[in-house]
Design a protein around this motif. Structure first.
Motif, PDB file in Angstrom:
ATOM      1  N   GLU B 216      -7.680  54.655  20.324  1.00  0.00           N
ATOM      2  CA  GLU B 216      -7.132  55.487  19.244  1.00  0.00           C
ATOM      3  C   GLU B 216      -5.775  56.067  19.625  1.00  0.00           C
ATOM      4  O   GLU B 216      -4.821  55.999  18.828  1.00  0.00           O
ATOM      5  CB  GLU B 216      -8.117  56.621  18.922  1.00  0.00           C
ATOM      6  N   ILE B 374     -10.443  52.967  13.071  1.00  0.00           N
ATOM      7  CA  ILE B 374      -9.591  53.839  13.895  1.00  0.00           C
ATOM      8  C   ILE B 374      -8.130  53.420  13.742  1.00  0.00           C
ATOM      9  O   ILE B 374      -7.236  54.244  13.569  1.00  0.00           O
ATOM     10  CB  ILE B 374     -10.017  53.763  15.391  1.00  0.00           C
ATOM     11  N   ALA B 378      -4.897  55.383  12.214  1.00  0.00           N
ATOM     12  CA  ALA B 378      -3.677  55.579  13.005  1.00  0.00           C
ATOM     13  C   ALA B 378      -2.449  55.128  12.215  1.00  0.00           C
ATOM     14  O   ALA B 378      -1.384  55.748  12.267  1.00  0.00           O
ATOM     15  CB  ALA B 378      -3.782  54.788  14.311  1.00  0.00           C
TER      16      ALA B 378
END
Lengths: 301, 383
Positions: B216, B374, B378
């Motif tokens: 992440e 994830i 982002a």
């Protein structure tokens, strides 16, 4: 024809009435109804079905869960960011286009005279070229060593500004793409403002600003609002500008939906998001339309 | 009404909607219609080009429809969503046939005896029984191989030398000095692999919470530092114009059109080392084309698979419109001699062997869904 059919049916004894025979009008409408059912309603029903299906499955109409919607409202889900970008950029597009298109619409009605038709064609013409092709054209225009930068350097200047792949250029792309959708309803709205009324106001001593505020704007408002609504609905679903010109410097909501249907292999999540956005736009459109008098706008009374 | 339950009603509606959703393909054949003269192919671009299809259409007099998509999950989802009755051939990357589509009965085996001889004429690494063409137990032939290539990242060697790029490898994307100088190809399954690798983690395993946290952090940083995310054309354009110096997820597949267009300074790079199995630093892909488990499969599906094995057709497939790629059939001298020097340069033939050797083969990430979520989150923080 339809009225006649109704009268005949009313006079016929109840037991002799042909069972469920369709009127000629309804028969003629059947192909359109069929087409709408197939091309319009069916995909929407399928999307609705998927939105309540088990996440990451294809159990459409065989499962029921609200998990997909719950996931969208989960505080850890950042999809609201995409929604905000889409809404914000759509609102900005509408506001800026209203300001940009108004003088052009005014010119088409009052200033350009015989050139108006030609100028209108100039605004319509780009619509005949695919949006993606036009946006790639702008990339070539703004890209480093491209048309703008290369020309400025050739002229001995410093070169063009670095604007590609930014949120700002995304907004520019949306303004460029949706200008005609704001311009033409607005032009139609302004065309409905009677010249006599403006002349009378001027004769009675009203100033330009007063005439604009008290006569032109209110009378042209239905056209302006239709333009704003059309532009907003199209702009909130815009993807290509953020992808091609903006280099995905922002992620818009329609892109999130696309990702769910492709790389994420999660059609139910994508469908739930699509349903939510559709309801939001639908509610907004119905609200705006309830405030508009289309008959008046189209000059029917 | 007694026999109708909510469930059966929903199922009935589902069947109805499914039939409606398949509207565009109506005419491609209800279950009992004869399909000797039609063929539907779901593929990566290239197999849908007129150069490849027209000769087959002329020789068979068949109606051949091909739809190209640019990611495997979407194609497989189309079959899962009910289009198994529509398509005859599906062309995706190596692990999907063996690990997903065959177990899910989306594809069916090929007649081994008819196809085994073709493998003898392929490049040595594809010799019979080639792993990705076979079922997990090795008993069935489940597809034919053709295009392949290394796929890691691409650099402009005028800005980052080949030696530096190969030696530094994925750490280039950890270098703060290069923030704003690189792009990311919109190829999210591969980007998941690559973010893991940049984080120093092997993507093809189940990951611990700590590894996912590192993933992440890396995803946020790498996406934030990217100048642009876009398609292949955008990446090549940005490299040529000087907007970027390198881009993540790329290889001969993506850069070959630019190289063929006179930009040999743009080059696919396979890092010398990395966190992948055996300390390898690159990933390669191999396309496998399989017959769909269509209850009314067109007999032309088998014919088409044989047709593309011919040396001249294999060469056409390698250089069909879109992207240019090496093909397994280059192991046949009759096929290889059709490639010009410029074509071999475009696909980096001189280093292809070593780059493939430095790569592990594309595989499935067990916790892909989690990692992709994830990564998408982002990506949203770029703005």
């Amino acid at each position: 024809m339809a009225d006649l059919t109704i009268v005949q049916h009313a006079e016929a004894p109840r037991e002799e009435r042909p069972a469920r025979r369709l009127s000629a009008g309804a028969l003629c409408a059947l192909p359109v109804i069929g087409l709408l059912a197939l091309g319009f309603a069916a995909p929407l029903v399928a999307i609705l079905g998927y939105s309540v299906a088990t996440p990451r499955s294809f159990d459409v109409f065989r499962s029921f869960t609200l998990e997909n919607f719950a996931a969208l409202f989960d505080p850890t889900n950042t999809v609201w960011l995409s929604f905000l970008w889409s809404c914000g950029f759509a609102l900005l597009t509408v506001a800026l286009l209203a300001v940009i298109a108004y003088p052009i619409a005014y010119g088409l009605n009052r200033v350009f005279g015989r050139a108006s038709a030609f100028i209108s064609v100039l605004f319509v013409f780009p619509l005949f070229v695919s949006e993606n092709v036009r946006l790639y054209g702008w990339v070539l225009f703004y890209i480093k060593n491209g048309v703008l930068d290369g020309t400025l350097k050739w002229l001995g200047l410093n070169g063009g500004p670095e604007v590609l792949y930014t949120p700002g250029i995304t907004l520019f792309g949306m303004l460029y793409t949706y200008l005609p959708f704001m311009l033409f309803p607005m032009t139609l709205g302004l065309a409905l403002v009677p010249r006599d009324l403006v002349d009378a106001a001027r004769d009675l001593g009203a100033g330009r600003l007063f005439i604009w505020r008290e006569i032109e704007l209110p009378l042209a408002m239905p056209g302006i609002l239709i333009g704003m609504l059309l532009t907003f609905v199209l702009a909130i679903g815009a993807t290509a500008e953020a992808k091609i010109l903006g280099g995905q410097s922002i992620i818009v909501i329609s892109h999130d939906i696309e990702i769910a249907f492709t790389y994420s292999q999660n059609w139910p999540a994508g469908s739930a998001l699509a349903v939510l956005v559709t309801f939001f736009i639908g509610a907004l459109t119905l609200f705006a339309l309830s405030k508009l008098d289309l008959d008046r706008m189209l000059g029917r009374r | 009404m007694a026999g109708i339950s909510r469930r059966s009603l929903l199922q009935g509606m589902g069947a109805g909607i499914g039939a409606l959703a398949a509207g565009p393909m109506i005419g491609s054949g209800p279950a009992l219609a004869a399909r000797e003269k039609e063929l539907n192919i779901l593929c990566w671009e290239g197999y849908n080009s007129a150069q490849v299809l027209d000769p087959f259409r002329s020789s068979t007099g068949a109606t051949v429809k091909a739809e190209s998509l640019t990611n495997d999950p979407t194609m497989i989802n189309r079959l899962r969503a009910g289009e198994i009755n529509t398509w005859d051939l599906i062309n995706v990357n190596n692990p999907w046939a063996r690990k997903v589509m065959l177990p899910e009965k989306l594809i069916r085996p090929l007649p081994k005896a008819e196809f085994e001889p073709f493998f003898a004429k392929m490049l040595p690494e594809f010799k019979w029984p080639y792993k990705w063409a076979m079922s997990e137990d090795g008993a069935e032939l489940i597809g034919m191989v053709q295009r392949f290539g290394p796929y890691s990242f691409v650099v402009n060697t005028d800005k980052v030398s080949r030696k530096t790029a190969e030696d530094t490898g994925w750490d280039l994307f950890n270098d703060p000095a290069l923030a704003g100088r690189y792009g990311i190809l919109e190829s999210d399954d591969w980007n998941v692999f690559n973010i893991f690798i940049i984080a120093g983690i092997d993507p093809f395993k189940v990951h611990t919470p700590d590894e996912l946290a590192k993933f992440e952090e890396t995803a946020k940083r790498v996406f934030k530092g990217a100048k642009l995310i876009g398609d292949i054309a955008s990446m090549n354009q940005a490299l040529i114009s000087g907007e970027i110096d390198l881009h993540m997820t790329g290889g001969t597949y993506s850069v070959s059109p630019a190289r063929a267009d006179g930009h040999p300074n743009l080059r696919a790079i396979t890092p010398l080392r990395g966190p992948l199995a055996g300390g390898k630093g690159g990933i390669s892909w191999i396309e496998v084309t399989s017959t769909v488990n269509n209850p009314n499969l067109s007999p032309l599906a088998i014919d088409f698979l044989k047709y593309v094995q011919a040396p001249d057709v294999a060469h056409t497939v390698a250089f069909a419109e879109g992207t240019f790629n090496p093909v397994a059939q280059m192991g046949n001298p009759d096929c290889f001699k059709l490639f010009t020097k410029d074509e071999l340069d475009a696909i980096q033939w001189e280093s292809l062997g070593e780059e493939m050797a430095r790569s592990v083969e594309y595989d499935i990430v067990p916790d892909y869904d989690k990692a992709l979520d994830i990564m998408n989150a982002a990506k949203r923080l770029r703005g």
